[in-house]
Design a protein around this motif. Structure first.
Motif, PDB file in Angstrom:
ATOM      1  N   THR A   1     -10.032   0.003  -1.096  1.00 47.33           N
ATOM      2  CA  THR A   1      -9.025  -0.034  -2.157  1.00 47.33           C
ATOM      3  C   THR A   1      -8.039  -1.171  -1.926  1.00 47.33           C
ATOM      4  OG1 THR A   1      -9.217   2.375  -2.359  1.00 47.33           O
ATOM      5  CG2 THR A   1      -7.337   1.337  -3.424  1.00 47.33           C
TER       6      THR A   1
ATOM      7  N   LEU B   1      -4.857   2.037   7.734  1.00 52.79           N
ATOM      8  CA  LEU B   1      -5.514   0.731   7.653  1.00 52.79           C
ATOM      9  C   LEU B   1      -5.527   0.027   8.996  1.00 52.79           C
ATOM     10  CD1 LEU B   1      -6.760  -1.376   5.640  1.00 52.79           C
ATOM     11  CD2 LEU B   1      -4.498  -2.422   5.573  1.00 52.79           C
TER      12      LEU B   1
ATOM     13  N   SER C   1      -7.470   4.514  -5.223  1.00 50.07           N
ATOM     14  CA  SER C   1      -8.640   4.841  -4.404  1.00 50.07           C
ATOM     15  C   SER C   1      -9.555   5.828  -5.114  1.00 50.07           C
ATOM     16  CB  SER C   1      -8.198   5.408  -3.056  1.00 50.07           C
ATOM     17  OG  SER C   1      -7.637   6.696  -3.191  1.00 50.07           O
TER      18      SER C   1
ATOM     19  N   ARG D   1       3.381  -1.109   3.987  1.00 52.50           N
ATOM     20  CA  ARG D   1       2.602   0.133   3.888  1.00 52.50           C
ATOM     21  C   ARG D   1       3.598   1.283   3.958  1.00 52.50           C
ATOM     22  NH1 ARG D   1      -0.381  -2.388   8.191  1.00 52.50           N
ATOM     23  NH2 ARG D   1       0.254  -0.680   9.574  1.00 52.50           N
TER      24      ARG D   1
ATOM     25  N   THR E   1       0.742   5.296   0.539  1.00 49.82           N
ATOM     26  CA  THR E   1      -0.083   6.348   1.106  1.00 49.82           C
ATOM     27  C   THR E   1       0.681   7.666   1.080  1.00 49.82           C
ATOM     28  OG1 THR E   1       0.702   6.175   3.395  1.00 49.82           O
ATOM     29  CG2 THR E   1      -1.002   4.629   2.720  1.00 49.82           C
TER      30      THR E   1
ATOM     31  N   ILE F   1       0.845  -1.191   0.000  1.00 45.95           N
ATOM     32  CA  ILE F   1       0.000   0.000   0.000  1.00 45.95           C
ATOM     33  C   ILE F   1       0.882   1.244   0.000  1.00 45.95           C
ATOM     34  CG2 ILE F   1      -1.758   1.306   1.256  1.00 45.95           C
ATOM     35  CD1 ILE F   1      -2.799  -1.259   2.418  1.00 45.95           C
TER      36      ILE F   1
ATOM     37  N   THR G   1      -9.314   3.643   2.169  1.00 41.52           N
ATOM     38  CA  THR G   1      -8.102   2.815   2.140  1.00 41.52           C
ATOM     39  C   THR G   1      -8.462   1.336   2.213  1.00 41.52           C
ATOM     40  OG1 THR G   1      -6.812   4.563   3.211  1.00 41.52           O
ATOM     41  CG2 THR G   1      -5.922   2.331   3.299  1.00 41.52           C
TER      42      THR G   1
ATOM     43  N   CYS H   1      -3.414   4.979  -2.110  1.00 40.52           N
ATOM     44  CA  CYS H   1      -4.441   5.699  -1.350  1.00 40.52           C
ATOM     45  C   CYS H   1      -3.854   7.000  -0.830  1.00 40.52           C
ATOM     46  CB  CYS H   1      -4.962   4.846  -0.189  1.00 40.52           C
ATOM     47  SG  CYS H   1      -5.475   3.192  -0.648  1.00 40.52           S
TER      48      CYS H   1
ATOM     49  N   GLU I   1     -10.924   8.459   5.289  1.00 42.66           N
ATOM     50  CA  GLU I   1      -9.673   7.831   4.892  1.00 42.66           C
ATOM     51  C   GLU I   1      -9.640   6.328   5.151  1.00 42.66           C
ATOM     52  OE1 GLU I   1      -7.066   9.252   3.128  1.00 42.66           O
ATOM     53  OE2 GLU I   1      -8.770  10.603   2.923  1.00 42.66           O
ATOM     54  N   TYR I   2     -10.091   5.891   6.327  1.00 44.63           N
ATOM     55  CA  TYR I   2     -10.001   4.455   6.613  1.00 44.63           C
ATOM     56  C   TYR I   2     -10.857   3.660   5.650  1.00 44.63           C
ATOM     57  CZ  TYR I   2     -10.991  -0.081   8.584  1.00 44.63           C
ATOM     58  OH  TYR I   2     -11.164  -1.436   8.724  1.00 44.63           O
TER      59      TYR I   2
END
Length: 687
Positions: free
Chosen positions: A210, A95, A194, A124, A87, A85, A207, A164, A203-204
């Motif tokens: 996605t 997440l 996303s 991440r 970010t 992931i 995320t 994301c 956001e959560y």
């Protein structure tokens, strides 16, 4: 060459349901055991065995429609991609942080409430970039930072990446640039953005959905790709259609791009089929219960329309994907009965599945299940289960119940079997209460539509428990989910964030945003070969009071002059219906949505037809059965569904058998065969 055959396949955890339709009223059905090891093997069974057995040339097949559990199973079995992931730097742990709400408040040892298994902390990684809350790019994407992050993920062996970035739902420029870089440098890595999967705020949730999309994307891509290639080899001319969780179908190519929308597609197909059955019977308000081998899926339909939830649950994790609102209960035909540490009889949620299956299947299963109980109670004909394709072993069923339940509990095998049924029925009834009574809806004003392999066996018990007076049995209940694939429209949905205080937005602003969403949805529909005359275009808005964090979806009509007044008034009405009150407090629009649906021009769209299945050779016209509504074993009249004539009335206790299911009519109920092939049961006022 005449290509007129459509094949619909719904793959469940225990059985795969097949419906075949064609010109001149051709309608064939079958239930075959599912294969978890190789779900694609079902194509070989259909084309090499079923179709030739029915005297149908496989070269006549033009369309193939599929409801699949592959996406759901990839999550349940943790068989998805090795995921990374990306970010915005500083937001790597979104997440894992999740929300503060917990599903089990009283656990002594708290378990993770967020799907951290998708990508642990090392996978991440934050990237230097920033879009602000107004949608302006404050910090352009730093390619050096992106390159370092992607190289690190590749070194860790990822084969899929979710991107994301913060506020990308307002401006996707940085996400799109990052995706292009990955496509150029590592073209074999799957990517989910996303801003494409879920372009809305929080956001959560964004995320999470996605990440799930990226997690299942390689699995779905391989599965649908190989299925499509095999169908093309067999000469199927049209692209395979796939059922989506919202209740519409789409082409396999588009499904491969948006795989997160395939979660729970099988239950959605069944609800769509049941909705059409209810309409044809004159009951727009129905409760559906789909009892399969693993679970019971329950839904409520009002005014002919199933409820759509903005989010659903997969393996206990909340995922923000539009789904038909289905409540799943872990009680089905294959649910295992067991005794807990306190000596109490329990049923489910563990299922014997198709392999090895219930003990009566004779495939090595040792644990007693609901199906084993049905055999012991005389409700199933051992020689005519699944149309005679599987012979049930009564003695193995009795042995499993006796060894695991009856002897430990100090009761007879029959008493234990009856206990299994009663507990399973109570669990299913409670699931129905959750979609009705708990929402302020009286189930007694609804008709019950049971389907799935075991739905018709439990229907009168459930209706009696809930004081529902009418049951509508579809013509082919056991394969209604597969038939529902044919009744489902081709559908696409595009949503977009639109966070505005109601007083600061004009009708022209709303129309402009709706026009943008429609253009995006038009592009999806353009690839579907949809008959434009059947096209339905709908718009929705997510609306809430200012300061609230949750919203209500309401339909909107942007072309009307009074569009803004309608949005406000309809929101107030919807809020009062749902919560019992309303205020004149300021409101705001959160998201806008365009939904388009229509029938594919080349697809056969029908739910029911004549099964044309000859009745099996019956040795007797009666069988002794034991149910929760009989005092000991009683003789029940036996009927073949194909023998029933319109207007014929069946008094309980009775059993109606057909190739795909068994219908139990308990004492106190009477069922009448309708001219359209349905069987409508009502409480017998003469009893």
């Amino acid at each position: 060459m005449n290509r007129d055959i459509t094949v619909a396949v719904d793959m469940g955890g225990t059985f795969t349901d097949v419906v075949v339709t064609g010109d001149e009223g051709l309608f064939r059905i079958a239930k075959i055991p599912s294969s978890r090891k190789d779900p694609r093997a079902v194509i070989s069974q259909i084309f090499d065995s079923l179709l030739p057995g029915w005297g149908i040339e496989s070269t006549r097949v033009c369309s193939f429609i599929h409801g699949t559990t592959v996406a759901t199973n990839a999550v349940l079995e943790r068989r998805g991609a090795r995921l990374g992931i990306l970010t915005t730097v500083g937001f790597e742990d979104v997440l894992e942080i999740g929300r503060q709400s917990r599903t089990n408040l009283y656990e002594l040892v708290h378990q993770p409430q967020t799907p951290v298994f998708l990508a642990p902390g090392a996978r991440r990684i934050g990237v230097v970039e920033r879009v602000n809350s107004s949608g302006q790019v404050e910090i352009p994407l730093d390619i050096g930072s992106l390159s370092t992050a992607v190289d690190s993920l590749v070194e860790q062996g990822v084969d899929s990446i979710a991107i994301c970035f913060l506020f990308s739902f307002l401006n996707d420029a940085n996400e799109v640039q990052a995706a292009r870089y990955i496509a150029e440098e590592y073209p074999n890595i799957a990517v989910s953005l996303s801003s494409e999967v879920d372009p809305t705020f929080r956001e959560y949730e964004r995320t999470c959905v996605t990440a799930f999309d990226a997690y299942v994307k390689p699995v779905i891509d391989h599965y649908l790709g190989s299925m499509g290639a095999r169908l093309k080899e067999l000469g199927v001319t049209n692209e395979m259609q796939i059922m989506q969780s919202r209740g519409g179908t789409c082409s396999a190519n588009i499904a491969r791009q948006r795989p997160v929308r395939l979660f729970l597609s099988g239950p959605a197909a069944g609800v769509m089929g049941a909705s059409e059955v209810g309409q044809s019977a004159g009951f727009p308000d129905i409760i559906t219960v789909d009892i399969g081998g693993t679970s019971s899926d329950i839904a409520l339909i009002m005014n002919g329309q199933p409820g759509i939830s903005a989010q659903g649950y997969v393996d206990g994790y909340k995922i923000r994907v539009p789904m038909i609102d289905v409540n799943a209960v872990g009680a089905g035909g294959g649910s295992v009965a067991w005794i807990d540490a306190g000596g109490t009889l329990k049923v489910g949620p563990t299922s014997a599945g198709a392999e090895p299956g219930p003990a009566c299947y004779g495939r090595g299963g040792q644990q007693p299940t609901v199906t084993d109980a049905s055999v012991v109670l005389g409700l199933l004909d051992p020689e005519y289960f699944a149309g005679g394709t599987l012979r049930l072993d009564v003695e193995k069923a009795r042995e499993a119940i006796d060894a695991n339940l009856a002897r430990p509990l100090g009761m007879s095998v029959e008493q234990a079997a009856l206990g299994i049924h009663r507990i399973a029925n109570v669990q299913m009834a409670e699931g129905i209460r959750l979609v009705s009574i708990s929402r302020g809806i009286d189930p007694r004003t609804f008709a019950l539509v049971p389907f799935g392999g075991a739905g018709s066996l439990h229907a009168t018990a459930l209706a009696t428990e809930l004081d529902i007076s009418t049951i509508v049995f579809p013509q082919s209940p056991g394969v209604l989910s597969a038939a529902g694939l044919m009744s489902a429209p081709v559908e696409h949905e595009v949503s977009g964030s639109y966070i505005r205080d109601f007083t600061s937005v004009s009708a022209a602003d709303v129309r402009a945003r709706c026009s943008e969403l429609r253009e995006a949805c038009d592009r999806l529909m353009a690839a579907e070969n949809v008959n434009e005359q059947t096209l339905e275009v709908l718009y929705f808005a997510d609306v809430c009071y200012r300061g609230q964090s949750h919203y209500i979806e309401i339909p909107i009509f942007p072309d009307r002059d009074d569009v803004m007044a309608r949005i406000q008034n309809d929101f107030f009405d919807a809020y009062e219906r749902q919560f019992g009150h309303q205020t004149d407090a300021p409101i705001r629009i959160v998201n806008l949505r365009n939904v388009q649906r229509g029938s594919g021009a080349s697809q056969v769209r029908t739910v029911e037809g004549s099964p044309q299945t000859p009745p099996h050779a019956r040795k007797t016209k009666k069988r002794k059965i034991l149910s929760g509504h009989t005092q000991g074993f009683v003789e029940a009249d036996l009927y073949d569904r194909t023998d029933l004539k319109p207007g014929q009335v069946i008094q309980g206790p009775a059993i109606v058998e057909q190739v795909d299911t068994t219908i139990l009519i308990d004492p106190g109920w009477a069922a009448e065969a309708a001219a359209n092939g349905l069987l409508i049961a009502r409480k017998d006022t003469n009893k």
